[in-house]
Design a protein around this motif. Structure first.
Motif, PDB file in Angstrom:
ATOM      1  N   MET A  15      12.691   6.375  -5.773  1.00 26.03           N
ATOM      2  CA  MET A  15      11.244   6.278  -6.038  1.00 26.03           C
ATOM      3  C   MET A  15      10.750   7.601  -6.625  1.00 26.03           C
ATOM      4  O   MET A  15       9.883   7.628  -7.503  1.00 26.03           O
ATOM      5  CB  MET A  15      10.469   5.971  -4.751  1.00 26.03           C
ATOM      6  N   GLY A  16      11.321   8.699  -6.125  1.00 21.27           N
ATOM      7  CA  GLY A  16      10.965  10.025  -6.640  1.00 21.27           C
ATOM      8  C   GLY A  16      11.462  10.245  -8.059  1.00 21.27           C
ATOM      9  O   GLY A  16      10.870  11.007  -8.827  1.00 21.27           O
ATOM     10  N   GLY A  17      12.556   9.544  -8.418  1.00 19.80           N
ATOM     11  CA  GLY A  17      13.051   9.608  -9.797  1.00 19.80           C
ATOM     12  C   GLY A  17      12.095   8.878 -10.727  1.00 19.80           C
ATOM     13  O   GLY A  17      11.758   9.367 -11.817  1.00 19.80           O
TER      14      GLY A  17
ATOM     15  N   SER B 158      16.775   6.340 -10.604  1.00 24.19           N
ATOM     16  CA  SER B 158      15.359   5.976 -10.602  1.00 24.19           C
ATOM     17  C   SER B 158      15.125   4.514 -10.214  1.00 24.19           C
ATOM     18  O   SER B 158      15.870   3.624 -10.617  1.00 24.19           O
ATOM     19  CB  SER B 158      14.753   6.283 -11.971  1.00 24.19           C
ATOM     20  N   ALA B 159      14.081   4.288  -9.431  1.00 24.70           N
ATOM     21  CA  ALA B 159      13.779   2.989  -8.814  1.00 24.70           C
ATOM     22  C   ALA B 159      12.939   2.108  -9.748  1.00 24.70           C
ATOM     23  O   ALA B 159      12.525   2.538 -10.839  1.00 24.70           O
ATOM     24  CB  ALA B 159      13.072   3.232  -7.481  1.00 24.70           C
ATOM     25  N   PRO B 160      12.648   0.851  -9.288  1.00 22.08           N
ATOM     26  CA  PRO B 160      11.848  -0.065 -10.122  1.00 22.08           C
ATOM     27  C   PRO B 160      10.410   0.399 -10.375  1.00 22.08           C
ATOM     28  O   PRO B 160       9.708  -0.230 -11.167  1.00 22.08           O
ATOM     29  CB  PRO B 160      11.835  -1.367  -9.306  1.00 22.08           C
ATOM     30  N   ASN B 161       9.977   1.476  -9.723  1.00 24.32           N
ATOM     31  CA  ASN B 161       8.647   2.021 -10.061  1.00 24.32           C
ATOM     32  C   ASN B 161       8.659   2.736 -11.415  1.00 24.32           C
ATOM     33  O   ASN B 161       7.596   3.080 -11.939  1.00 24.32           O
ATOM     34  CB  ASN B 161       8.143   2.968  -8.958  1.00 24.32           C
TER      35      ASN B 161
ATOM     36  N   ASP C 203       0.831  -1.215   0.000  1.00 27.73           N
ATOM     37  CA  ASP C 203       0.000   0.000   0.000  1.00 27.73           C
ATOM     38  C   ASP C 203       0.864   1.263   0.000  1.00 27.73           C
ATOM     39  O   ASP C 203       0.499   2.267  -0.608  1.00 27.73           O
ATOM     40  CB  ASP C 203      -0.996  -0.005   1.174  1.00 27.73           C
ATOM     41  N   LYS C 204       2.036   1.174   0.640  1.00 25.15           N
ATOM     42  CA  LYS C 204       2.930   2.354   0.659  1.00 25.15           C
ATOM     43  C   LYS C 204       3.584   2.572  -0.711  1.00 25.15           C
ATOM     44  O   LYS C 204       3.732   3.706  -1.158  1.00 25.15           O
ATOM     45  CB  LYS C 204       3.986   2.203   1.756  1.00 25.15           C
ATOM     46  N   VAL C 205       3.957   1.482  -1.362  1.00 26.42           N
ATOM     47  CA  VAL C 205       4.528   1.603  -2.713  1.00 26.42           C
ATOM     48  C   VAL C 205       3.457   2.143  -3.671  1.00 26.42           C
ATOM     49  O   VAL C 205       3.717   3.039  -4.488  1.00 26.42           O
ATOM     50  CB  VAL C 205       5.107   0.252  -3.185  1.00 26.42           C
ATOM     51  N   ALA C 206       2.214   1.629  -3.520  1.00 23.25           N
ATOM     52  CA  ALA C 206       1.114   2.099  -4.383  1.00 23.25           C
ATOM     53  C   ALA C 206       0.850   3.591  -4.178  1.00 23.25           C
ATOM     54  O   ALA C 206       0.453   4.305  -5.113  1.00 23.25           O
ATOM     55  CB  ALA C 206      -0.157   1.290  -4.104  1.00 23.25           C
ATOM     56  N   ALA C 207       1.091   4.068  -2.952  1.00 27.05           N
ATOM     57  CA  ALA C 207       0.848   5.487  -2.653  1.00 27.05           C
ATOM     58  C   ALA C 207       1.786   6.405  -3.445  1.00 27.05           C
ATOM     59  O   ALA C 207       1.442   7.556  -3.735  1.00 27.05           O
ATOM     60  CB  ALA C 207       0.988   5.741  -1.154  1.00 27.05           C
TER      61      ALA C 207
END
Ligand code: FER
Length: 279
Positions: free
Chosen positions: A173-175, A197-200, A133-137
Protein backbone atom coordinates in the motif's frame (compact mmCIF):
# COMPACT_ATOMS: atom_id res chain seq x y z
CA UNK A 1 35.27 -6.01 -37.50
CA UNK A 2 33.20 -2.87 -38.01
CA UNK A 3 30.05 -4.94 -37.69
CA UNK A 4 31.38 -6.51 -34.50
CA UNK A 5 32.03 -3.08 -32.95
CA UNK A 6 28.57 -1.94 -34.00
CA UNK A 7 27.14 -4.84 -32.03
CA UNK A 8 29.54 -4.61 -29.12
CA UNK A 9 29.18 -0.91 -28.29
CA UNK A 10 25.41 -0.95 -27.65
CA UNK A 11 25.80 -4.16 -25.68
CA UNK A 12 28.48 -2.70 -23.42
CA UNK A 13 26.50 0.53 -23.04
CA UNK A 14 23.49 -1.47 -21.98
CA UNK A 15 25.43 -3.63 -19.56
CA UNK A 16 27.01 -0.56 -18.04
CA UNK A 17 23.73 1.29 -17.58
CA UNK A 18 22.09 -1.77 -16.06
CA UNK A 19 24.88 -2.24 -13.53
CA UNK A 20 24.90 1.48 -12.75
CA UNK A 21 21.16 1.33 -12.07
CA UNK A 22 21.06 -1.90 -10.10
CA UNK A 23 23.44 -2.32 -7.17
CA UNK A 24 22.64 -6.05 -6.87
CA UNK A 25 21.42 -8.15 -3.96
CA UNK A 26 22.96 -7.91 -0.48
CA UNK A 27 25.26 -10.41 1.13
CA UNK A 28 24.62 -12.25 4.40
CA UNK A 29 24.44 -10.03 7.48
CA UNK A 30 23.43 -6.84 5.61
CA UNK A 31 20.44 -6.40 7.96
CA UNK A 32 22.14 -7.33 11.24
CA UNK A 33 23.41 -4.79 13.76
CA UNK A 34 27.18 -4.70 13.63
CA UNK A 35 29.47 -3.56 16.42
CA UNK A 36 32.50 -1.45 15.64
CA UNK A 37 30.71 0.82 13.16
CA UNK A 38 28.91 4.13 13.68
CA UNK A 39 25.16 3.84 14.25
CA UNK A 40 22.31 6.17 13.41
CA UNK A 41 19.68 7.30 15.90
CA UNK A 42 15.91 6.87 16.02
CA UNK A 43 13.61 9.69 17.19
CA UNK A 44 9.89 9.32 17.75
CA UNK A 45 8.10 12.52 16.82
CA UNK A 46 4.54 13.76 17.30
CA UNK A 47 3.20 16.33 14.85
CA UNK A 48 -0.10 18.19 14.73
CA UNK A 49 -2.04 17.15 11.63
CA UNK A 50 -4.57 19.64 10.33
CA UNK A 51 -5.57 17.05 7.73
CA UNK A 52 -6.60 14.45 10.31
CA UNK A 53 -7.29 16.76 13.25
CA UNK A 54 -5.11 14.77 15.65
CA UNK A 55 -1.52 14.58 16.85
CA UNK A 56 0.19 11.85 14.85
CA UNK A 57 3.35 9.82 15.40
CA UNK A 58 6.25 9.10 13.08
CA UNK A 59 9.75 7.69 13.54
CA UNK A 60 12.81 9.51 12.22
CA UNK A 61 16.15 7.83 11.48
CA UNK A 62 19.13 10.17 11.70
CA UNK A 63 22.29 8.88 10.00
CA UNK A 64 25.58 8.08 11.76
CA UNK A 65 27.50 11.28 12.50
CA UNK A 66 24.31 13.37 12.28
CA UNK A 67 24.90 17.02 13.12
CA UNK A 68 22.82 20.20 12.96
CA UNK A 69 25.74 21.74 11.06
CA UNK A 70 24.90 19.74 7.94
CA UNK A 71 21.75 19.64 5.85
CA UNK A 72 20.40 16.29 4.73
CA UNK A 73 18.18 14.92 1.99
CA UNK A 74 15.08 13.09 3.24
CA UNK A 75 13.47 9.80 2.27
CA UNK A 76 9.86 9.21 3.34
CA UNK A 77 9.52 5.41 3.71
CA UNK A 78 5.99 4.01 3.88
CA UNK A 79 4.46 0.82 5.30
CA UNK A 80 1.81 -1.64 4.09
CA UNK A 81 -1.86 -2.28 4.82
CA UNK A 82 -1.22 -4.22 8.03
CA UNK A 83 1.38 -1.82 9.34
CA UNK A 84 1.98 1.54 10.96
CA UNK A 85 4.97 3.80 11.65
CA UNK A 86 6.73 0.89 13.39
CA UNK A 87 6.25 -1.77 10.69
CA UNK A 88 9.60 -1.30 8.96
CA UNK A 89 11.38 -1.34 12.34
CA UNK A 90 9.53 -4.44 13.55
CA UNK A 91 10.18 -6.48 10.43
CA UNK A 92 12.83 -4.90 8.27
CA UNK A 93 15.72 -3.54 10.37
CA UNK A 94 16.05 -0.51 8.08
CA UNK A 95 18.32 1.20 10.63
CA UNK A 96 20.81 -1.69 10.49
CA UNK A 97 20.60 -1.94 6.69
CA UNK A 98 21.36 1.79 6.40
CA UNK A 99 24.06 1.82 9.12
CA UNK A 100 25.86 -1.04 7.35
CA UNK A 101 25.58 0.70 3.97
CA UNK A 102 27.12 3.88 5.45
CA UNK A 103 29.95 1.88 6.94
CA UNK A 104 30.60 0.48 3.43
CA UNK A 105 30.36 4.03 1.96
CA UNK A 106 27.56 2.89 -0.34
CA UNK A 107 24.94 5.54 0.52
CA UNK A 108 24.94 9.28 1.11
CA UNK A 109 23.92 10.56 4.55
CA UNK A 110 20.16 10.93 4.60
CA UNK A 111 17.30 11.29 7.06
CA UNK A 112 14.63 8.60 6.74
CA UNK A 113 11.12 9.35 7.99
CA UNK A 114 8.80 6.45 8.80
CA UNK A 115 5.26 7.88 8.96
CA UNK A 116 1.89 6.32 9.72
CA UNK A 117 0.25 6.29 6.28
CA UNK A 118 -3.26 5.53 7.52
CA UNK A 119 -4.41 9.14 7.88
CA UNK A 120 -7.47 8.88 10.13
CA UNK A 121 -8.11 9.58 13.82
CA UNK A 122 -7.67 5.94 14.89
CA UNK A 123 -4.69 5.05 12.75
CA UNK A 124 -3.86 1.69 14.39
CA UNK A 125 -3.70 -1.43 12.21
CA UNK A 126 -6.47 -3.06 14.26
CA UNK A 127 -9.78 -4.71 13.34
CA UNK A 128 -10.56 -5.11 9.65
CA UNK A 129 -7.51 -3.57 8.02
CA UNK A 130 -9.24 -3.86 4.60
CA UNK A 131 -12.29 -1.79 5.72
CA UNK A 132 -13.20 0.94 3.21
CA UNK A 133 -12.50 3.83 5.61
CA UNK A 134 -9.06 2.41 6.44
CA UNK A 135 -8.16 1.93 2.78
CA UNK A 136 -9.41 5.48 2.06
CA UNK A 137 -7.14 6.76 4.85
CA UNK A 138 -4.09 5.62 2.83
CA UNK A 139 -5.23 7.98 0.09
CA UNK A 140 -5.98 10.75 2.60
CA UNK A 141 -2.35 10.54 3.74
CA UNK A 142 -1.33 12.64 0.72
CA UNK A 143 -2.66 15.78 2.41
CA UNK A 144 -1.17 14.87 5.78
CA UNK A 145 2.23 14.19 4.22
CA UNK A 146 2.41 17.31 2.06
CA UNK A 147 0.74 19.81 4.38
CA UNK A 148 1.53 18.57 7.87
CA UNK A 149 4.40 16.08 8.12
CA UNK A 150 6.85 17.47 5.54
CA UNK A 151 6.55 21.05 6.89
CA UNK A 152 7.10 19.71 10.44
CA UNK A 153 10.22 17.76 9.40
CA UNK A 154 11.59 20.73 7.48
CA UNK A 155 11.10 23.05 10.42
CA UNK A 156 12.43 20.67 13.03
CA UNK A 157 15.43 19.02 11.31
CA UNK A 158 18.33 20.35 9.24
CA UNK A 159 17.14 19.19 5.84
CA UNK A 160 17.58 20.14 2.21
CA UNK A 161 14.06 21.18 1.25
CA UNK A 162 14.18 21.10 -2.56
CA UNK A 163 12.59 18.39 -4.71
CA UNK A 164 15.95 16.85 -5.67
CA UNK A 165 16.65 16.25 -2.00
CA UNK A 166 13.32 14.57 -1.28
CA UNK A 167 12.42 10.93 -1.93
CA UNK A 168 9.39 8.77 -1.31
CA UNK A 169 9.22 4.98 -1.30
CA UNK A 170 7.13 2.30 0.29
CA UNK A 171 6.02 -1.30 0.35
CA UNK A 172 2.70 -2.56 -1.02
CA UNK A 173 0.00 0.00 0.00
CA UNK A 174 2.96 2.27 0.76
CA UNK A 175 4.36 1.49 -2.69
CA UNK A 176 1.08 2.57 -4.25
CA UNK A 177 1.15 5.72 -2.13
CA UNK A 178 4.76 6.46 -3.11
CA UNK A 179 3.96 6.15 -6.83
CA UNK A 180 0.65 8.05 -6.58
CA UNK A 181 1.97 10.90 -4.41
CA UNK A 182 5.46 11.01 -5.91
CA UNK A 183 4.44 11.04 -9.57
CA UNK A 184 1.46 13.26 -8.71
CA UNK A 185 3.75 15.81 -7.07
CA UNK A 186 6.93 15.94 -9.13
CA UNK A 187 7.42 19.50 -7.92
CA UNK A 188 8.03 17.93 -4.48
CA UNK A 189 9.74 14.58 -5.18
CA UNK A 190 12.48 13.60 -7.63
CA UNK A 191 13.24 10.12 -6.17
CA UNK A 192 10.40 7.61 -6.15
CA UNK A 193 10.23 3.90 -5.32
CA UNK A 194 7.32 1.46 -5.35
CA UNK A 195 8.08 -1.95 -3.76
CA UNK A 196 5.44 -4.63 -4.55
CA UNK A 197 2.90 -1.86 -5.10
CA UNK A 198 -0.72 -2.68 -4.15
CA UNK A 199 -4.04 -2.18 -6.02
CA UNK A 200 -4.19 1.38 -4.64
CA UNK A 201 -1.65 2.25 -7.38
CA UNK A 202 -3.44 4.52 -9.83
CA UNK A 203 -4.08 3.36 -13.40
CA UNK A 204 -1.07 4.36 -15.52
CA UNK A 205 -2.70 7.25 -17.40
CA UNK A 206 -3.92 8.77 -14.15
CA UNK A 207 -0.64 7.98 -12.40
CA UNK A 208 1.37 9.88 -14.99
CA UNK A 209 -0.82 11.93 -17.31
CA UNK A 210 2.08 13.89 -18.79
CA UNK A 211 5.01 11.51 -19.36
CA UNK A 212 6.89 14.04 -21.49
CA UNK A 213 7.20 16.58 -18.70
CA UNK A 214 7.88 13.85 -16.12
CA UNK A 215 10.90 12.59 -18.09
CA UNK A 216 13.06 15.57 -17.23
CA UNK A 217 11.95 15.79 -13.61
CA UNK A 218 12.44 12.25 -12.36
CA UNK A 219 15.87 11.48 -10.92
CA UNK A 220 14.95 7.89 -10.05
CA UNK A 221 11.77 5.92 -10.56
CA UNK A 222 12.19 2.45 -9.09
CA UNK A 223 9.49 -0.22 -9.39
CA UNK A 224 10.06 -3.75 -8.10
CA UNK A 225 8.12 -6.85 -7.11
CA UNK A 226 8.70 -10.47 -6.16
CA UNK A 227 8.18 -12.99 -8.96
CA UNK A 228 5.88 -15.06 -6.67
CA UNK A 229 3.74 -12.08 -5.63
CA UNK A 230 0.17 -12.05 -6.96
CA UNK A 231 0.40 -8.24 -7.11
CA UNK A 232 3.18 -8.46 -9.75
CA UNK A 233 0.75 -7.56 -12.61
CA UNK A 234 0.28 -4.10 -11.04
CA UNK A 235 4.00 -3.34 -11.23
CA UNK A 236 4.17 -4.83 -14.75
CA UNK A 237 1.25 -2.63 -15.84
CA UNK A 238 3.12 0.44 -14.60
CA UNK A 239 6.34 -0.80 -16.24
CA UNK A 240 4.61 -1.32 -19.60
CA UNK A 241 3.23 2.22 -19.58
CA UNK A 242 6.55 3.77 -18.57
CA UNK A 243 8.35 1.83 -21.31
CA UNK A 244 5.75 2.70 -23.95
CA UNK A 245 6.11 6.38 -23.05
CA UNK A 246 9.91 6.38 -22.73
CA UNK A 247 9.92 7.36 -19.09
CA UNK A 248 13.26 6.20 -17.61
CA UNK A 249 12.76 3.79 -14.73
CA UNK A 250 14.37 0.86 -12.97
CA UNK A 251 12.26 -2.31 -12.96
CA UNK A 252 13.32 -5.21 -10.77
CA UNK A 253 11.53 -8.55 -10.73
CA UNK A 254 13.20 -10.39 -7.89
CA UNK A 255 12.85 -13.91 -6.49
CA UNK A 256 10.27 -13.91 -3.71
CA UNK A 257 6.77 -13.29 -2.43
CA UNK A 258 4.95 -10.44 -0.71
CA UNK A 259 7.20 -10.14 2.31
CA UNK A 260 10.05 -8.39 4.05
CA UNK A 261 12.73 -10.52 2.47
CA UNK A 262 11.85 -8.75 -0.78
CA UNK A 263 11.37 -5.29 0.79
CA UNK A 264 14.67 -5.40 2.69
CA UNK A 265 16.40 -6.24 -0.58
CA UNK A 266 14.55 -3.32 -2.22
CA UNK A 267 15.59 -0.86 0.48
CA UNK A 268 19.18 -2.13 0.28
CA UNK A 269 19.36 -1.53 -3.48
CA UNK A 270 17.12 1.55 -3.80
CA UNK A 271 18.89 3.49 -1.03
CA UNK A 272 22.24 3.09 -2.85
CA UNK A 273 20.85 4.99 -5.82
CA UNK A 274 19.29 7.80 -3.80
CA UNK A 275 20.37 11.42 -4.01
CA UNK A 276 23.36 10.59 -6.22
CA UNK A 277 22.68 11.59 -9.82
CA UNK A 278 23.04 15.16 -11.01
CA UNK A 279 19.76 15.25 -12.92
C1 FER B 1 -5.61 -5.69 -2.05
C2 FER B 1 -4.53 -6.52 -1.93
C3 FER B 1 -3.41 -6.13 -1.20
C4 FER B 1 -5.58 -4.44 -1.43
C5 FER B 1 -4.49 -4.05 -0.69
C6 FER B 1 -3.40 -4.90 -0.56
C7 FER B 1 -6.77 -2.46 -0.91
C8 FER B 1 -2.27 -4.44 0.24
C9 FER B 1 -1.33 -5.25 0.73
C10 FER B 1 -0.25 -4.73 1.61
O1 FER B 1 -0.18 -3.52 1.88
O2 FER B 1 0.58 -5.54 2.02
O3 FER B 1 -6.68 -6.04 -2.79
O4 FER B 1 -6.70 -3.66 -1.61
Amino acid sequence: MKRFICLLVPLLTQLFSVSAQQPGPPSEGFDVMRSGIAHGRLDTITYASKTVGTNRKAVVYLPPGFTDKNKYPVLYLLHGIGGDELEWLRNGNPQHILDNLYAAKKIVPMIVVLPNGRAMPDDRAAGNIMAADKVAAFSNFEGDLLNDLIPYIEQRYPVLADRKSRGIAGLSMGGGQALNFGLGNLDKFAWIGGFSSAPNTKQPKELLADPASARSKISLLWISCGDQDRLLPITERTRDYLSANQVPHTFLKEPGQHDFKVWKNDLYQFSQLLFKSEK
